[in-house]
Design a protein around this motif. Structure first.
Motif, mmCIF file in Angstrom:
data_model
loop_
_atom_site.group_PDB
_atom_site.id
_atom_site.type_symbol
_atom_site.label_atom_id
_atom_site.label_comp_id
_atom_site.label_asym_id
_atom_site.label_seq_id
_atom_site.Cartn_x
_atom_site.Cartn_y
_atom_site.Cartn_z
ATOM 1 N N ASN A 69 0.815 -1.210 0.000
ATOM 2 C CA ASN A 69 0.000 0.000 0.000
ATOM 3 C C ASN A 69 0.855 1.269 0.000
ATOM 4 N N VAL A 70 2.073 1.165 0.499
ATOM 5 C CA VAL A 70 2.992 2.308 0.549
ATOM 6 C C VAL A 70 4.321 1.862 -0.044
ATOM 7 N N GLU A 71 4.945 2.760 -0.824
ATOM 8 C CA GLU A 71 6.138 2.370 -1.567
ATOM 9 C C GLU A 71 7.418 2.443 -0.759
ATOM 10 N N SER A 72 7.477 3.382 0.216
ATOM 11 C CA SER A 72 8.757 3.570 0.897
ATOM 12 C C SER A 72 8.558 4.071 2.325
ATOM 13 N N GLU A 73 9.640 3.967 3.103
ATOM 14 C CA GLU A 73 9.629 4.450 4.478
ATOM 15 C C GLU A 73 9.477 5.963 4.504
ATOM 16 N N GLU A 74 9.987 6.653 3.481
ATOM 17 C CA GLU A 74 9.880 8.110 3.426
ATOM 18 C C GLU A 74 8.425 8.539 3.372
ATOM 19 N N LEU A 75 7.593 7.753 2.684
ATOM 20 C CA LEU A 75 6.163 8.078 2.644
ATOM 21 C C LEU A 75 5.529 7.975 4.033
ATOM 22 N N LEU A 76 6.011 6.997 4.839
ATOM 23 C CA LEU A 76 5.500 6.874 6.211
ATOM 24 C C LEU A 76 5.869 8.135 7.013
ATOM 25 N N ARG A 77 7.074 8.664 6.794
ATOM 26 C CA ARG A 77 7.464 9.907 7.465
ATOM 27 C C ARG A 77 6.555 11.041 7.022
ATOM 28 N N GLU A 78 6.224 11.056 5.728
ATOM 29 C CA GLU A 78 5.344 12.097 5.213
ATOM 30 C C GLU A 78 3.960 12.025 5.857
ATOM 31 N N PHE A 79 3.492 10.804 6.075
ATOM 32 C CA PHE A 79 2.190 10.660 6.753
ATOM 33 C C PHE A 79 2.229 11.322 8.130
ATOM 34 N N ASN A 80 3.315 11.055 8.895
ATOM 35 C CA ASN A 80 3.424 11.639 10.230
ATOM 36 C C ASN A 80 3.575 13.163 10.162
ATOM 37 N N ARG A 81 4.317 13.649 9.177
ATOM 38 C CA ARG A 81 4.438 15.104 9.016
ATOM 39 C C ARG A 81 3.076 15.709 8.725
ATOM 40 N N LYS A 82 2.263 15.003 7.921
ATOM 41 C CA LYS A 82 0.916 15.484 7.590
ATOM 42 C C LYS A 82 0.049 15.564 8.846
ATOM 43 N N ILE A 83 0.174 14.536 9.720
ATOM 44 C CA ILE A 83 -0.596 14.533 10.979
ATOM 45 C C ILE A 83 -0.201 15.729 11.840
ATOM 46 N N VAL A 84 1.113 15.984 11.923
ATOM 47 C CA VAL A 84 1.588 17.134 12.700
ATOM 48 C C VAL A 84 1.050 18.435 12.109
ATOM 49 N N ALA A 85 1.078 18.547 10.791
ATOM 50 C CA ALA A 85 0.584 19.758 10.121
ATOM 51 C C ALA A 85 -0.906 19.951 10.359
ATOM 52 N N LEU A 86 -1.672 18.875 10.296
ATOM 53 C CA LEU A 86 -3.113 18.966 10.556
ATOM 54 C C LEU A 86 -3.376 19.424 11.983
ATOM 55 N N GLY A 87 -2.569 18.916 12.925
ATOM 56 C CA GLY A 87 -2.725 19.334 14.312
ATOM 57 C C GLY A 87 -2.490 20.827 14.477
ATOM 58 N N GLU A 88 -1.455 21.318 13.807
ATOM 59 C CA GLU A 88 -1.164 22.755 13.884
ATOM 60 C C GLU A 88 -2.279 23.567 13.250
#
Length: 747
Positions: free
Chosen positions: A14-33
């Motif tokens: 479902n996800v191509e790379s570990e970097e995409l997983l980091r992007e998911f977490n960055r997105k969560i942080v951004a949504l929180g802000e």
């Protein structure tokens, strides 16, 4: 969450790379802000250390999970590990989500404890006065208006402890339950040490009279207590006429200290356990709900864990399926890591938790169906009952065979069990011989006649009877205590008696014996009680300071060594209650043999095999010899079914030796589940045939009510039973003369 927690998204494509997983977490942080919501880092912890994942992997594989090998790192990370994990967010943001926001959330939560502190017993208006009045009334009925000083002193002591500590309501509840069962025709046996309480006896909770042995006159209320130690039980006192009015004196009393039940200061919370007939148990639970109302009575929940043997199976299968080889130490480590893990939830066999009217169950525990079975109407506490013990009242309303058998015997004979003279000599004799049954030892393969008698029918206890040769009820009580204890008889009392160092009356048999014998030896009651409590506590045992006290008081060395070996001791009151029930059943066996065997087989129908047992004594003895040979060669070579069956086979062999026989199972005369007495012998029911269950048996009995069966096919259609059941009936000879089909052949 850490990247490893979501790595399954990469593994399943479902996800191509570990970097995409980091992007998911960055997105969560951004949504929180963006929406001004705090973001918090979590490990989603399932185990403590990284290496513990192997246990979860093995357990998941054992449960059939296909992804067991893909274990996420769900261990408890340190703060430093979490800060490092989220370093790609920047040091400031990582500190915010790992440290600052987690503490902020924790500070926002009120102090929560899963279960409230304190005790929350149900309330019954005027329970204290009710208990006092019913006890006083019954005491006057037995002992007269002017109570003997010993009775008055004991009553005052107990009532003071019970009322002062708020235990009256527990007594009143138990009294009502027992009273209702007796009114409905079923005796109730008391368990545990509740029989240590004279107030429990006077209020009708137990039949066990805990006072010293004594005589009582039912007419003029004369009483005489035996306190010199010459008698251990009132039932064993010689018959005597009342010196005042000449009436036959009644006899009672078992000399059991109250302290065993409520502690030396009467402060220990009582545990009132009751044995109801298995046929009546559901009614007792229903009546409890009537007393307290729906929503205030719940079955006590349990949590079962993975046993060592099950864990061994999980580990072995896991290693075998993957062709992995490990040494013995590693194997044991893996087994230990998987043992004790929660397996499923369940229910206590008879425990119910009572919630006070001013409280809600959710203040103490969530609730659920046992094992999450939505198909049952039973609701249990989600928390294991031990977790809320002492907070809510727990009643143990257990199902037991003895009251069921006694009810059947009363119905068959018309004799009221409570009127049977306990200690009656002819009945007493079967505990050390067979003459009262009209058979010789060689006829039944036993030198005692206790086959089928609860507590005394097993080969283990029959050997104890041979070793001790009991002639009194008190000795039977001591044997019951020895047989139920752990390291009390084997490698302990048995050797002392066989070697002549001590007699049956001297060895330690029940937890009360220590207190009573040490008081007689000169120790202070409080000291004697403390030592008895230490010895019976498997986590303490006889302490060094206890041993010094015993030596200083010239207690024999064999007694001290015996104390050191003991792991668990039976309460004397429990032994008295069990033996009382057993003696009544034994009385029926002596005086109403065919009724005894009929009731016994009905209760033990699961272990009855009509094909073997109804074919005469030779077939039965041959089967006994076959199973015994297997057990002698190797106890594991005999199946559990055979081990259970041999108990019934021995009873059947004895029945034949007494001249009683079976009549064949009959399609139209046999009951579905009850053995029945006929002029020619005992007729077994349908479910006495192995493989024919209760529902099939009841289906046959219902179907035959309208008209006779025309054929085996008709039998199957109308009763709903399978072809297998019909074959069982046919093989047993029940269907002789019945054609297979309804069709008529013209040629």
């Amino acid at each position: 969450q850490p990247l490893g927690n979501n790595r399954f998204l990469i593994n399943n494509g479902n996800v191509e790379s570990e970097e995409l997983l980091r992007e998911f977490n960055r997105k969560i942080v951004a949504l929180g802000e963006k929406i001004n919501k705090p973001v918090i880092a979590t490990c989603d912890v399932h185990f403590l250390n990284p290496g513990d994942e192997i246990y979860r992997r093995i357990l998941m594989a054992g449960q059939g999970y296909s992804d067991a090998e893909w274990q996420a790192p769900l261990y408890l990370r340190t703060t430093e590990e979490m800060l490092s994990e989220f370093g790609y967010l920047g040091d400031e943001k990582a500190f915010e989500i790992v440290v600052k926001n987690t503490n902020m959330a924790a500070d926002m939560i009120d102090r929560i404890i899963p279960v409230p502190e304190g005790t929350f017993a149900p309330k019954i208006e005027g329970a204290e006065q009710q208990l006092k009045e019913m006890s006083e009334k019954r005491a006057a009925e037995i002992y007269g208006e002017n109570l003997p000083p010993m009775i008055r002193e004991r009553m005052n002591k107990e009532l003071d402890s019970i009322i002062k500590n708020g235990f009256s309501v527990m007594y009143v509840i138990a009294q009502r339950l027992v009273k209702k069962s007796l009114e409905d025709g079923y005796l109730v046996g008391s368990r545990g040490s509740v029989g240590s309480s004279m107030i429990a006896f006077l209020s009708g909770i137990t039949e066990v009279n805990s006072m010293p042995p004594h005589y009582i006159c039912g007419e003029c209320k004369y009483s005489e207590f035996i306190t010199d130690g010459s008698a251990a039980c009132g039932f064993d006192l010689p018959d005597m006429k009342c010196p005042r009015c000449g009436s036959d004196l009644n006899k009672d009393g078992h000399d059991i200290p109250f302290e065993t039940f409520l502690g030396f200061e009467g402060e220990k919370e009582p545990d009132i356990d009751l044995n109801f007939s298995g046929l009546y148990q559901a009614s007792a639970h229903k009546y409890t709900e009537e007393l307290f109302g729906a929503g205030h009575v719940f079955r006590a929940g349990t949590i079962s864990t993975i046993a060592d043997k099950t864990a061994f199976g999980y580990v072995k299968n896991y290693l075998d399926e993957r062709n992995l080889k490990v040494n013995k130490a590693e194997m044991e480590r893996l087994i230990e890591g998987c043992s004790g893990i929660k397996k499923t939830t369940g229910q206590h066999p008879g425990g119910v938790m009572i919630v006070p009217h001013d409280k809600n169950i959710f203040e103490f525990t969530p609730i659920q169906h046992p094992a999450d079975d939505g198909g049952t109407d039973i609701i249990t506490t989600h928390f294991d009952y031990h977790s809320i013990s002492g907070k809510l009242l727990k009643l143990d309303l257990l199902g037991h065979d003895d009251p069921t058998v006694i009810k059947m015997l009363e119905d068959l004979t018309g004799v009221k069990a409570r009127e049977i003279p306990i200690g009656e000599k002819k009945t007493m004799s079967i505990f050390n011989g067979t003459q009262a049954l009209g058979v010789k030892p060689e006829d039944i393969g036993s030198k005692v006649g206790t086959f089928g008698i609860p507590e005394f029918g097993t080969s283990f206890v029959r050997q104890m009877l041979l070793d001790t040769k009991p002639t009194t009820f008190a000795e039977l009580v001591r044997i019951a205590g020895l047989s139920h204890g752990t390291d009390v008889w084997l490698n302990n009392a048995q050797e002392l008696i066989r070697s002549g160092q001590a007699t049956l009356s001297e060895v330690i048999c029940t937890r009360d014996d220590i207190m009573l014998s040490l008081i007689k030896a000169g120790l202070k009651p409080r000291t004697a009680f403390k030592i008895s409590e230490d010895v019976r506590n498997k986590n303490r045992g006889l302490l060094p300071e206890d041993e010094e006290i015993l030596k200083a008081n010239r207690i024999p060395d064999w007694y001290i060594q015996s104390c050191k070996k003991i792991k668990y001791m039976f309460p004397k009151a429990h032994a008295v209650a069990y033996v009382t029930m057993a003696f009544r059943i034994a009385w029926f066996k002596v005086y109403y043999p065919i009724e005894f065997y009929t009731a016994y087989y009905t209760v033990r129908a699961d272990d009855f095999d009509a094909v073997i047992m109804t074919c005469g004594p030779d077939r039965v003895k041959a089967k006994i010899a076959e199973i015994q040979h297997k057990m002698k060669e190797n106890s594991n070579s005999a199946t559990q079914k055979e081990k259970d069956m041999i108990t019934v086979l021995e009873v059947v062999a004895e029945m034949y030796a007494r001249g009683i026989k079976f009549v064949p199972i009959d399609l139209y005369k046999s009951d579905a589940v009850k053995f029945e007495i006929t002029p020619d012998g005992i007729r077994p029911p349908f479910n006495a045939l192995q493989g024919l269950g209760v529902s099939a048996a009841e289906g046959i009995a219902r179907a035959r009510e309208s008209k006779d069966f025309r054929s085996m096919e008709d039998l199957g259609i109308r009763s709903g039973v399978s072809k297998t059941v019909i074959k069982i009936l046919e093989d047993s000879g029940c269907l002789k003369g019945l054609p297979e089909s309804n069709q008529i052949s013209m040629f």
